[in-house]
Design an enzyme around this catalytic site. Sequence first.
Site, PDB file in Angstrom:
ATOM      1  N   ARG A  22      -4.547   1.024  10.864  1.00 55.62           N
ATOM      2  CA  ARG A  22      -5.371   0.626  12.100  1.00 55.62           C
ATOM      3  C   ARG A  22      -5.647   1.986  12.761  1.00 55.62           C
ATOM      4  O   ARG A  22      -4.354   2.465  13.131  1.00 55.62           O
ATOM      5  CB  ARG A  22      -4.574  -0.083  12.814  1.00 55.62           C
ATOM      6  CG  ARG A  22      -4.155  -1.269  12.097  1.00 55.62           C
ATOM      7  CD  ARG A  22      -6.058  -2.223  12.433  1.00 55.62           C
ATOM      8  NE  ARG A  22      -6.261  -3.566  11.576  1.00 55.62           N
ATOM      9  CZ  ARG A  22      -7.364  -3.813  10.159  1.00 55.62           C
ATOM     10  NH1 ARG A  22      -6.747  -3.073   9.963  1.00 55.62           N
ATOM     11  NH2 ARG A  22      -6.814  -4.251   9.776  1.00 55.62           N
TER      12      ARG A  22
ATOM     13  N   HIS B  42     -13.722   3.977   7.521  1.00 52.20           N
ATOM     14  CA  HIS B  42     -13.403   2.000   7.367  1.00 52.20           C
ATOM     15  C   HIS B  42     -13.577   1.446   6.181  1.00 52.20           C
ATOM     16  O   HIS B  42     -13.729   0.572   5.894  1.00 52.20           O
ATOM     17  CB  HIS B  42     -13.433   0.737   8.460  1.00 52.20           C
ATOM     18  CG  HIS B  42     -11.805   0.033   8.774  1.00 52.20           C
ATOM     19  ND1 HIS B  42     -11.934  -0.297   9.465  1.00 52.20           N
ATOM     20  CD2 HIS B  42     -11.061  -0.507   7.594  1.00 52.20           C
ATOM     21  CE1 HIS B  42      -9.870  -0.867   9.652  1.00 52.20           C
ATOM     22  NE2 HIS B  42     -10.157  -0.893   8.023  1.00 52.20           N
ATOM     23  N   GLN B  43     -13.175   2.486   5.221  1.00 51.69           N
ATOM     24  CA  GLN B  43     -14.258   2.073   4.114  1.00 51.69           C
ATOM     25  C   GLN B  43     -13.142   1.941   2.547  1.00 51.69           C
ATOM     26  O   GLN B  43     -12.840   2.373   1.385  1.00 51.69           O
ATOM     27  CB  GLN B  43     -15.202   3.589   3.402  1.00 51.69           C
ATOM     28  CG  GLN B  43     -14.664   4.448   2.805  1.00 51.69           C
ATOM     29  CD  GLN B  43     -15.671   5.560   2.054  1.00 51.69           C
ATOM     30  OE1 GLN B  43     -16.585   5.803   3.338  1.00 51.69           O
ATOM     31  NE2 GLN B  43     -15.202   6.100   1.328  1.00 51.69           N
ATOM     32  N   ALA B  44     -11.334   2.322   3.233  1.00 54.18           N
ATOM     33  CA  ALA B  44     -10.444   2.368   2.043  1.00 54.18           C
ATOM     34  C   ALA B  44     -10.315   1.592   1.023  1.00 54.18           C
ATOM     35  O   ALA B  44      -9.845   1.320   0.075  1.00 54.18           O
ATOM     36  CB  ALA B  44      -9.123   2.329   2.795  1.00 54.18           C
TER      37      ALA B  44
ATOM     38  N   THR C 266      -5.447   5.425   7.819  1.00 50.95           N
ATOM     39  CA  THR C 266      -5.913   4.953   6.815  1.00 50.95           C
ATOM     40  C   THR C 266      -5.548   3.035   6.822  1.00 50.95           C
ATOM     41  O   THR C 266      -5.663   1.305   5.959  1.00 50.95           O
ATOM     42  CB  THR C 266      -5.976   4.302   4.839  1.00 50.95           C
ATOM     43  OG1 THR C 266      -4.709   4.185   4.751  1.00 50.95           O
ATOM     44  CG2 THR C 266      -6.432   6.112   4.194  1.00 50.95           C
TER      45      THR C 266
ATOM     46  N   GLU D 104     -12.837   2.482  17.032  1.00 51.54           N
ATOM     47  CA  GLU D 104     -14.229   2.128  16.324  1.00 51.54           C
ATOM     48  C   GLU D 104     -15.156   1.084  15.556  1.00 51.54           C
ATOM     49  O   GLU D 104     -16.240   1.145  15.535  1.00 51.54           O
ATOM     50  CB  GLU D 104     -13.486   1.908  14.773  1.00 51.54           C
ATOM     51  CG  GLU D 104     -13.077   0.574  14.483  1.00 51.54           C
ATOM     52  CD  GLU D 104     -11.850   1.255  12.936  1.00 51.54           C
ATOM     53  OE1 GLU D 104     -12.614  -0.295  12.552  1.00 51.54           O
ATOM     54  OE2 GLU D 104     -11.474   2.000  12.874  1.00 51.54           O
TER      55      GLU D 104
ATOM     56  N   ILE E  80       0.728  -1.663   0.086  1.00 53.51           N
ATOM     57  CA  ILE E  80      -0.070   0.324  -0.063  1.00 53.51           C
ATOM     58  C   ILE E  80       0.995   1.531   0.182  1.00 53.51           C
ATOM     59  O   ILE E  80       1.069   1.896  -0.705  1.00 53.51           O
ATOM     60  CB  ILE E  80      -0.588   0.024   1.252  1.00 53.51           C
ATOM     61  CG1 ILE E  80      -2.044  -1.051   1.335  1.00 53.51           C
ATOM     62  CG2 ILE E  80      -1.646   1.910   1.615  1.00 53.51           C
ATOM     63  CD1 ILE E  80      -2.545  -1.208   2.179  1.00 53.51           C
TER      64      ILE E  80
ATOM     65  N   ASP F 168      -9.462   7.023   7.883  1.00 55.33           N
ATOM     66  CA  ASP F 168     -10.410   6.431   7.769  1.00 55.33           C
ATOM     67  C   ASP F 168     -10.945   4.950   8.807  1.00 55.33           C
ATOM     68  O   ASP F 168     -11.557   4.244   9.368  1.00 55.33           O
ATOM     69  CB  ASP F 168      -9.651   5.336   6.276  1.00 55.33           C
ATOM     70  CG  ASP F 168     -10.429   4.411   5.994  1.00 55.33           C
ATOM     71  OD1 ASP F 168     -12.134   5.246   5.940  1.00 55.33           O
ATOM     72  OD2 ASP F 168     -10.757   3.368   5.639  1.00 55.33           O
TER      73      ASP F 168
END
Length: 348
Positions: A237, A298-300, A235, A266, A157, A261
């Site tokens: 943790r 958390h949509q990455a 993006t 969460e 990433i 994100d």
Amino acid sequence: MSQKKILFYDAKPYDQASFEVANAAYRFDFKFLRSHLTEDTAVIAKGYDAICLFVNDHLTASIADILVENTISIVALRCAGYNNIDLHAAYKRLHVVRVPSYSPYAVAEHATALMLALNRKTHKAYYRTRDNNFTINGLMGFDMRGKTAGVIGTGQIGKVLMQILHGFGMTILAYDKFPDRAFAEQYGVRYVELDELYAESDIISLHCPLTKETYHLINEQTINKMKPTVMLINTGRGQLIDSKALVDALRDKRVGAAGLDVYEEESDYFFEDFSTEIVDDDVLARLISFPNVLLTSHQAYFTQEALSQIATTTLRNLQEYFDGKPLPNEICYQCGDTCRKKTEGRCF
């Protein structure tokens, strides 16, 4: 041979859709639960051949006991991270497999989207124009070209993100315990120590795993080493950032902006609808209230390609287990990361 039965926890409609498509090649028998894995719901696993978990399902020592008692021997994570798993409790009792890679492009592109939106304030402009407000006061941004980006964690990433930012013409600093010098030379990346990265970066993006060493990597002390205009992007943790310290820094104008994100608490909120309720997490509520914070839930990872890869890899992991084959995506307490034991091809 009868169909193997797989129980999914914390399953959403999009999980069901992607796994049912991928299952055409395997023909497992699925049961999808909306509830998280808890001591109360763990007993439902009795009679199943495997369970499948997501990031907010926490496998504790007591839950591991319940699963083993109910003859579960393999846990399939449909995610890359495994900080929600007590590997010590699972070791030599439960095989744990994961999806080490699904779409680095999805996460890197979302991190870039957060940067661009915060910089050019497109999310604010969207709401203005919907109200027929066409002023641009307060929407000024800056050229990305020529600015310095610090990337912490240069796995798949991080590398994709650095390629994107290289295309923007940014100066790129990087930190990783295991630097890729060849990649760095190709894209003009300079590996530095964290203190230098903190001090020089205009934007800092986190892409390292959550470990004991990286827990609250961003805290009051490290924030004080950064530029007061720094943009923080996470993006990875949620627990990489001390959220309370971030709130204090935003309030005191020691951080210019934050694109998040993930959030360290969460699991109580993300992936669920609380639009008719009051958020009683004071830190989360405060973060949302800042005009220079952009928070997504958390949509990455959430692209068609990523969901397809997650489903395919998860089911392949399970089939390899049932067929008695090596488990290349197994994790264990001894190894910590993907199990590298090749004697029998499995952790135990």
